[in-house]
Design a protein around this motif. Sequence first.
Motif, PDB file in Angstrom:
ATOM      1  N   LYS A 104     -38.352 -21.200  38.213  1.00 38.10           N
ATOM      2  CA  LYS A 104     -38.629 -19.848  37.739  1.00 38.10           C
ATOM      3  C   LYS A 104     -40.099 -19.601  37.406  1.00 38.10           C
ATOM      4  O   LYS A 104     -40.504 -18.454  37.219  1.00 38.10           O
ATOM      5  N   ASN A 151     -34.996 -19.740  32.411  1.00 34.95           N
ATOM      6  CA  ASN A 151     -36.278 -20.425  32.503  1.00 34.95           C
ATOM      7  C   ASN A 151     -37.449 -19.492  32.762  1.00 34.95           C
ATOM      8  O   ASN A 151     -38.600 -19.904  32.647  1.00 34.95           O
ATOM      9  N   ALA A 163     -26.884 -18.795  43.063  1.00 36.97           N
ATOM     10  CA  ALA A 163     -26.325 -18.125  41.894  1.00 36.97           C
ATOM     11  C   ALA A 163     -27.351 -17.119  41.412  1.00 36.97           C
ATOM     12  O   ALA A 163     -28.526 -17.446  41.267  1.00 36.97           O
ATOM     13  N   THR A 164     -26.909 -15.905  41.155  1.00 30.04           N
ATOM     14  CA  THR A 164     -27.898 -14.870  40.862  1.00 30.04           C
ATOM     15  C   THR A 164     -28.016 -14.583  39.371  1.00 30.04           C
ATOM     16  O   THR A 164     -27.030 -14.302  38.696  1.00 30.04           O
ATOM     17  N   GLY A 165     -29.249 -14.724  38.900  1.00 27.31           N
ATOM     18  CA  GLY A 165     -29.596 -14.266  37.565  1.00 27.31           C
ATOM     19  C   GLY A 165     -30.309 -12.937  37.753  1.00 27.31           C
ATOM     20  O   GLY A 165     -29.716 -11.850  37.663  1.00 27.31           O
ATOM     21  N   SER A 166     -31.583 -13.026  38.120  1.00 31.97           N
ATOM     22  CA  SER A 166     -32.325 -11.810  38.467  1.00 31.97           C
ATOM     23  C   SER A 166     -32.119 -11.448  39.930  1.00 31.97           C
ATOM     24  O   SER A 166     -32.528 -10.382  40.370  1.00 31.97           O
ATOM     25  N   ALA A 167     -31.553 -12.382  40.716  1.00 35.93           N
ATOM     26  CA  ALA A 167     -31.396 -12.253  42.174  1.00 35.93           C
ATOM     27  C   ALA A 167     -32.705 -12.447  42.922  1.00 35.93           C
ATOM     28  O   ALA A 167     -32.770 -12.202  44.127  1.00 35.93           O
ATOM     29  N   GLY A 168     -33.752 -12.915  42.220  1.00 35.30           N
ATOM     30  CA  GLY A 168     -35.010 -13.198  42.911  1.00 35.30           C
ATOM     31  C   GLY A 168     -34.836 -14.256  43.984  1.00 35.30           C
ATOM     32  O   GLY A 168     -35.221 -14.051  45.149  1.00 35.30           O
ATOM     33  N   THR A 169     -34.203 -15.375  43.602  1.00 29.50           N
ATOM     34  CA  THR A 169     -34.052 -16.483  44.554  1.00 29.50           C
ATOM     35  C   THR A 169     -33.305 -16.036  45.813  1.00 29.50           C
ATOM     36  O   THR A 169     -33.585 -16.508  46.916  1.00 29.50           O
ATOM     37  N   GLN A 205     -26.058 -21.504  32.417  1.00 28.25           N
ATOM     38  CA  GLN A 205     -27.284 -20.936  31.857  1.00 28.25           C
ATOM     39  C   GLN A 205     -28.291 -20.600  32.959  1.00 28.25           C
ATOM     40  O   GLN A 205     -28.597 -21.421  33.802  1.00 28.25           O
ATOM     41  N   GLY A 206     -28.779 -19.374  32.901  1.00 29.62           N
ATOM     42  CA  GLY A 206     -29.768 -18.902  33.873  1.00 29.62           C
ATOM     43  C   GLY A 206     -29.239 -17.818  34.782  1.00 29.62           C
ATOM     44  O   GLY A 206     -30.007 -17.171  35.483  1.00 29.62           O
ATOM     45  N   ILE A 207     -27.902 -17.595  34.797  1.00 32.28           N
ATOM     46  CA  ILE A 207     -27.395 -16.646  35.796  1.00 32.28           C
ATOM     47  C   ILE A 207     -26.771 -15.382  35.180  1.00 32.28           C
ATOM     48  O   ILE A 207     -26.098 -14.627  35.880  1.00 32.28           O
ATOM     49  N   SER A 218     -26.742 -24.604  36.584  1.00 34.55           N
ATOM     50  CA  SER A 218     -26.671 -23.626  37.681  1.00 34.55           C
ATOM     51  C   SER A 218     -26.892 -24.300  39.028  1.00 34.55           C
ATOM     52  O   SER A 218     -26.475 -23.782  40.068  1.00 34.55           O
ATOM     53  N   THR A 274     -32.056 -25.375  40.741  1.00 29.06           N
ATOM     54  CA  THR A 274     -33.033 -24.534  40.047  1.00 29.06           C
ATOM     55  C   THR A 274     -33.750 -25.272  38.923  1.00 29.06           C
ATOM     56  O   THR A 274     -34.938 -25.114  38.723  1.00 29.06           O
ATOM     57  N   ASP A 275     -33.009 -26.047  38.175  1.00 27.01           N
ATOM     58  CA  ASP A 275     -33.627 -26.927  37.169  1.00 27.01           C
ATOM     59  C   ASP A 275     -32.763 -28.178  37.031  1.00 27.01           C
ATOM     60  O   ASP A 275     -31.686 -28.272  37.638  1.00 27.01           O
TER      61      ASP A 275
HETATM   62  C1  LIG Z   1     -31.446 -22.441  35.617  1.00 23.83           C
HETATM   63  C2  LIG Z   1     -31.441 -21.172  36.401  1.00 23.83           C
HETATM   64  N1  LIG Z   1     -30.613 -21.063  37.432  1.00 23.83           N
HETATM   65  C3  LIG Z   1     -30.534 -19.935  38.169  1.00 23.83           C
HETATM   66  C4  LIG Z   1     -31.320 -18.853  37.885  1.00 23.83           C
HETATM   67  C5  LIG Z   1     -31.166 -17.616  38.721  1.00 23.83           C
HETATM   68  O1  LIG Z   1     -32.260 -17.398  39.559  1.00 23.83           O
HETATM   69  P1  LIG Z   1     -32.652 -15.921  39.915  1.00 23.83           P
HETATM   70  O2  LIG Z   1     -33.089 -15.253  38.639  1.00 23.83           O
HETATM   71  O3  LIG Z   1     -33.776 -16.061  40.882  1.00 23.83           O
HETATM   72  O4  LIG Z   1     -31.461 -15.260  40.515  1.00 23.83           O
HETATM   73  C6  LIG Z   1     -32.193 -18.921  36.811  1.00 23.83           C
HETATM   74  C7  LIG Z   1     -32.994 -17.775  36.439  1.00 23.83           C
HETATM   75  O5  LIG Z   1     -33.580 -17.706  35.386  1.00 23.83           O
HETATM   76  C8  LIG Z   1     -32.274 -20.116  36.058  1.00 23.83           C
HETATM   77  O6  LIG Z   1     -33.101 -20.232  35.020  1.00 23.83           O
END
Ligand SMILES: Cc1ncc(COP(=O)(O)O)c(C=O)c1O
Length: 496
Positions: free
Chosen positions: A112, A143, A256-262, A299-301, A362, A390-391
Motif C-alpha cells: 500500500k 496499510n 480482495a478489494t479494499g479501495s480497489a486500487g490493486t 484486515q485491509g479489505i 488478506s 499484500t502484506d
Molecule cells: C493488507 C491489505 N490487503 C488488501 C488491501 C486491499 O487493497 P486495495 O485497497 O488496493 O483494494 C489492503 C488495503 O489497504 C491491505 O492493507
Amino acid sequence: MKQLGLEREIVDRAVYERTVARFRDARIVLPTFAQLADPSRIPAEILAALRGVDPDAAHPLNLFRVHWYNDAGRRAQVALPEYVVLPEALTGVKARIVVALGDRFPMIRAHKVLAAYGCLAPRVVTGQFDPTAHKALWPSTGNYCRGGVAISRIMGCRGVAILPEGMSEERFRWLEEWVADPADIIRTPGTESNVKEIYDACDTLARDPANVIFNQFCEFGNYLVHHLCTGRALDQLFETLRGTHPALRLSAFVSATGSAGTLGAGDYLKARHGTRIVAVEALECPTMLLNGFGEHNIQGIGDKHIPLIHNVMNTDLVVAVSDASTDALGVLFDADEGLEYLRTRRRVPGPVLELLPAFGLSSICNVLAAISTAKALDLGEDDAILTVATDGAAMYGSERRKTIAKQFGGSFDAVKAGETCAQHLLGATTDHVLELSHADRTRIFNLGYFTWVEQQGVSIADFTVRRDQAFWRGLHELLPAWDERIAEFNGRTRLA
Ligand SMILES: Cc1ncc(COP(=O)(O)O)c(C=O)c1O
C-alpha cells in the motif's frame, strides 16, 4: 472530476513554489511512475546511493524502492518481482496460483505504500499539497495510512492516520513509532468494514483548510499506479512463467478489494491477455455478492461500499471468503505444528513453506479466492491465476493469539492442523463465487451511488461516466502527463 486527483496542470503556483523549496532542502527526488513500473530505468547514481540506505528508514531515497522489484532483504533490486507458485499439495488445484510478494516494499512491508505514493505525487507536482502548511490525512482500514505516514515523514510534514480502532495492535505500534504526535493517529469506531465512519471523520477534519485528505477510495492515482506498476510486474511474472510453459494462459487475476486500487492491475492484464478480473470480499460482509453488511477480520479489505475507483463494469467474478478461514489458516501457516503437517503429510516443498510468513490475512484471502476461482471455472495446469500477497504475517501475531484462544480452545496441535487444512484450504468451495452477468455488474455499480452521489457529493455525471470503458482508457493517459510534471518538478529542485 474535481478533488479526485485528476488534475494534470499546476493548480496553485505559490503552493508549488513552496513545495519545490521544501523538497530541495530535504533533498527529495520524486521517482516517475515509469521508473516505479520498470525500476531498471532508475539512474545508476540513485541506485548506488540507495545501497547504503536502510529500507525501513524515513529516507527520501526509499521512494525509489516503492515498487515490486526489491529482493527479500529489500536492499537490492531484482530483475523479476519476488513470487511463489503455490503447488497443488497446498492448494488442492492444478491451476498455477502465482503470488507476488508485497512484503518486499520498503518502510511498511506492504504494497500500500505504492498506493500512497500514487495519490500523493500527482498532488505535489500540481501544487495541490503544501508540505510547509498542510497536514496529509490518510483514511484507511489497513496499510495505506502507514504508507502515507511514512511518505509524509519523508516530506517533513505532518501525516495523520485515520483508521478503525479495531485494527491489529501491530499496526498501531508501527504508527506510534512513525507519527510526529500521538494525536496524529485518529481511531474511528468499529473494525474492518466501518469505512463510512472513516468518511465521517474525514468530513469533519476537512473543514480545516490545513487538512488535505488523500482519499484512496476515490483518488484515481491509486487505481493508476496499480494499473501500470502492479499490472506490469504481474505481466512480467506471467511472461516469464510462460517462457518455460508455452501453453500457459493468464486466466484470472484475483484481488480482495479494499479501495480497489490493486484491482486496477486487472484492467492492465485483461487488455493484454483477456484475463478475468476477480474481486474478492469477506463472506461476513458480502457487499458485492448480496448488497450485504457485517463485521469481519480480513484486515485491509474494508467494505459496505463500492469504491469510486473500482471499474465494476470490467469485473468478471465476485468471490467471498470467510474470515474464519483466513484466521485459521493464519495460525496453520505460522505454528510449528501447522508447518510440520504441511511438510510431512501434504509434502509441501520447503522453499514454499519458507515463504508462508509473507502471507498476512488478506493475502491468504486472495489465495483462497484463487482456489475457489480455479474450481468454479474448471481451470487446469495450463491456467495461471495471478494474485498478490499484500502484506505478511508479521502484522497479525496478536490476531493469531486471539484465534488460537477463540477457534482452537487455547492451543493448536497436529490434529487441529490436519482439520484446518482439510476444512479451509482443501475444502475451499465454489459456494460464494458469482460469475457476473451484465445485470450483476449493473447492480454492483449502482450500489456505489449511495456512497458517492448521496453521501459524498459526487455529481451524477462524474459517477455514471465510469460505466464506460473509454473513461478508464482515457485515465491511462494521465500517468505520462504526471511523469512530465514530476520530471519538471525534479528539474526545479535541481536534484535530478
Ligand atoms: C493488507 C491489505 N490487503 C488488501 C488491501 C486491499 O487493497 P486495495 O485497497 O488496493 O483494494 C489492503 C488495503 O489497504 C491491505 O492493507
